[in-house]
Motif scaffolding. Sequence first.
Motif, PDB file in Angstrom:
ATOM      1  N   LEU A 141      -7.750  -1.921   9.701  1.00 47.10           N
ATOM      2  CA  LEU A 141      -7.511  -0.736   8.864  1.00 47.10           C
ATOM      3  C   LEU A 141      -6.011  -0.524   8.691  1.00 47.10           C
ATOM      4  CD1 LEU A 141      -8.231   1.835   7.352  1.00 47.10           C
ATOM      5  CD2 LEU A 141      -8.605   2.981   9.548  1.00 47.10           C
ATOM      6  N   ALA A 142      -5.274  -0.624   9.809  1.00 52.72           N
ATOM      7  CA  ALA A 142      -3.827  -0.437   9.737  1.00 52.72           C
ATOM      8  C   ALA A 142      -3.173  -1.511   8.859  1.00 52.72           C
ATOM      9  CB  ALA A 142      -3.223  -0.461  11.141  1.00 52.72           C
ATOM     10  N   THR A 186       2.331   3.270  17.951  1.00 55.54           N
ATOM     11  CA  THR A 186       3.085   3.777  16.798  1.00 55.54           C
ATOM     12  C   THR A 186       2.663   3.050  15.527  1.00 55.54           C
ATOM     13  OG1 THR A 186       5.013   4.175  18.206  1.00 55.54           O
ATOM     14  CG2 THR A 186       5.403   4.140  15.847  1.00 55.54           C
ATOM     15  N   ASP A 187       2.637   1.718  15.608  1.00 56.31           N
ATOM     16  CA  ASP A 187       2.393   0.935  14.393  1.00 56.31           C
ATOM     17  C   ASP A 187       0.923   0.979  13.966  1.00 56.31           C
ATOM     18  OD1 ASP A 187       5.059   0.344  14.110  1.00 56.31           O
ATOM     19  OD2 ASP A 187       4.966  -1.476  15.318  1.00 56.31           O
ATOM     20  N   PRO A 215      11.431   0.712   8.518  1.00 56.33           N
ATOM     21  CA  PRO A 215      11.521   1.341   7.187  1.00 56.33           C
ATOM     22  C   PRO A 215      10.281   2.167   6.844  1.00 56.33           C
ATOM     23  CG  PRO A 215      12.266  -0.942   7.082  1.00 56.33           C
ATOM     24  CD  PRO A 215      11.677  -0.743   8.445  1.00 56.33           C
ATOM     25  N   MET A 216       9.100   1.619   7.165  1.00 55.03           N
ATOM     26  CA  MET A 216       7.868   2.342   6.861  1.00 55.03           C
ATOM     27  C   MET A 216       7.723   3.582   7.756  1.00 55.03           C
ATOM     28  SD  MET A 216       4.005   0.771   6.671  1.00 55.03           S
ATOM     29  CE  MET A 216       4.430  -0.708   5.803  1.00 55.03           C
ATOM     30  N   LEU A 217       8.121   3.450   9.021  1.00 56.47           N
ATOM     31  CA  LEU A 217       7.996   4.583   9.948  1.00 56.47           C
ATOM     32  C   LEU A 217       8.904   5.741   9.527  1.00 56.47           C
ATOM     33  CD1 LEU A 217       6.790   5.758  12.575  1.00 56.47           C
ATOM     34  CD2 LEU A 217       8.752   4.807  13.793  1.00 56.47           C
ATOM     35  N   TYR A 221       4.089  -5.396  10.792  1.00 52.84           N
ATOM     36  CA  TYR A 221       3.789  -6.087  12.042  1.00 52.84           C
ATOM     37  C   TYR A 221       2.942  -5.210  12.943  1.00 52.84           C
ATOM     38  CZ  TYR A 221       4.574  -8.458  16.506  1.00 52.84           C
ATOM     39  OH  TYR A 221       4.402  -9.099  17.705  1.00 52.84           O
ATOM     40  N   LEU A 222       1.841  -5.788  13.431  1.00 53.17           N
ATOM     41  CA  LEU A 222       1.027  -5.100  14.439  1.00 53.17           C
ATOM     42  C   LEU A 222       0.429  -6.159  15.362  1.00 53.17           C
ATOM     43  CD1 LEU A 222      -0.262  -2.395  15.439  1.00 53.17           C
ATOM     44  CD2 LEU A 222      -2.183  -2.897  13.928  1.00 53.17           C
ATOM     45  N   ARG A 223       0.918  -6.248  16.559  1.00 57.79           N
ATOM     46  CA  ARG A 223       0.377  -7.123  17.605  1.00 57.79           C
ATOM     47  C   ARG A 223       0.648  -8.608  17.397  1.00 57.79           C
ATOM     48  NH1 ARG A 223      -5.212  -7.076  19.049  1.00 57.79           N
ATOM     49  NH2 ARG A 223      -5.682  -7.097  16.854  1.00 57.79           N
TER      50      ARG A 223
END
Lengths: 365, 290
Positions: free
Chosen positions: A17-18, B155-156, B190-192, A292-294
């Motif tokens: 989803l993210a 967070t991400d 940047p997205m955060l 980026y995630l994981r």
Amino acid sequence: MKRVALIGLGKMGLSHLALFNAHPDVEVVAVCDPAKFLLAPLAQYTGLATYSDHTELFEKETLDAVVIATPSRYHADLVRQAFERNIHVFCEKPFSLAAEEGQELVALGQSRGLVGQVGYHYRYVGAFQAAKRLLESGVIGRAHNIRSEAYGPVVLRPKGGTWRSSKNEGGGCLYDYASHALDLMNYLVGQPVGVKGTVLNKVFSRDVDDEVYSTLTYANGMVGHVLANWSDESQRKMSMKISIWGEGGKIVADRQEVQVFIRDADVAREHGLKPGWNVLYTTELTEEVWFYLRGEEYSAQVDAFIAAVGGDPARNLSPMSSAVQTDALIEKLIRDAEGLSQATIPARPAKEQRGLIGALFGTRS
Amino acid sequence: MERVIFGDNQFFGVNHMSEEKARAQAMRFQDTSEIIRVLDSAYDAGIRAFMCTTHDRIEAICDHVRANPERYADFVFYPCMPYAHKYANAVTEHGLLNALGKMLPDSGALGAVLKGGMSMAKRDMQGIGELLIDAEMKMFHGTRTPVIFLQNVVTDLLLGMGLHEAFRIFADHIRRKYDAEPGFITMNTPMLLKALARVGIENPIICSNINKIGFRMSGGKDVYEQAIRSRSFRPIAMSVLASGAIPAREAIDYVADLGGVEAIVFGASSKANIVQTKALVDELFLPATA
């Protein structure tokens, strides 16, 4: 913009989803999961349409693609329903729990010109892609042995109550861990012709295997070994490693790096490498991702899927047609293991307190 | 905020370059006194802040610091929560809801949800979030924690899912209950930045990879550089050496030249490495960004 919905909001579903939601070419329009406690805050804070029933989702939403991250036993039915509605599918691994049915689904998707991709994300790890390039470049000559190992800390005590611990739902180390190890072998060296000496062993689980060992044979005489164990607490998280021995050297790859040993100095130089050991690190092997995630590989596979849906099928490194081969290989391991007499696996010996030295050097009477 | 911060990856088998090296480090640091020895080297080299995940083993470090108040008169923890693998493994083993239950003390809010089928109302989400934060913070009682971070996987994940309101819940609770500055670790600065602005978190502390080769600077190195120059947030640079891919002097020079970076976090396993890196930071980074 591709209109995408997600079905299944477990660990992988939330992660997808993210990733999909953050993709610049994607509009996630809806999520579907029977767990209402998750749907309410998502609806409230993100404005996503939420469904607890997938039929309603399919009827009400106009979708380009769907992400299926449910427990494995629902995959086949959901993939069929999506394809019949001309919706592209990204499905978590393992693809189907019956290769024959999986094959039908592959044919259905292909007949309608739809993208079917399966979440074997290790195919998108820079280090494994580099290992494949090296192997195919011939730098280690003819490969005669491949070993694929997956270890991690999932089941560490005799309990657990999710579908992953249920045999008929696609649980167990074979489907969860060994599937990745087998899929990477298929990716790197193609399918084996024979499966021998498979052991699906329980360590803590009652219903499913916690460790998987098997020997694979290949048409060209190569031998493969798969070793998987999800009851290994010494690992911080799942670790996946490939070793390939060739006549002219050796390749060892994991998520972080590729180590290549090359015997012949001239061959090494031809490939721009040194004779002896060469190490290629993730910083050199990994392409940056938009989000980026994981791990970059999860983003890369989502990006590839969206590109494939957009008309670039070559980006799909894990099509359903290859995932169904992995499913078939998993079935071969199960059949081979059933052929082995249970008596060949000795019962666990009574617990002995011998200490490390005793364990290493002691002899049992 | 401290300008030089000591990190903890090396203590817990995290190494972005080599699993072998990570394992060797995990073996060495399974003895807590070995961790303390390295922390002492950092402290004696003038590094006052220790940025650490809320790994179970940090509790022993907290005990040690509490037991020796004079030795650690200026020592501060920058906790980063949660230790994500703890949650990820629990979710795989127990399922999402039961895993959540295991992480929390008995609570009415979760109990109601656990009874099945109930939706999580707004106040429940805030309540559960606050309980999770308090559970993670427990080990730090009686120590100083002036900056508290949300760890990057969480967070991400929240960032990608669009659950940006959770950042607000985190920031408010950290300020109110712990009298500390909230910080966010991310791989997607940047997205955060956009998301935090949307929920009204201004001039946030953001810790992310900032390095010369653009390693894990998602959104683009040039976008990071632009954002840092605009000084609309308080950047902490991590992975400055990109796990050793960039020579130390060159790496720190790059971060110093950006101008707006407030702090550098780095980890090292030997006294010699700590002293050497700290000296380079003192020489190149601190004067350039004073």
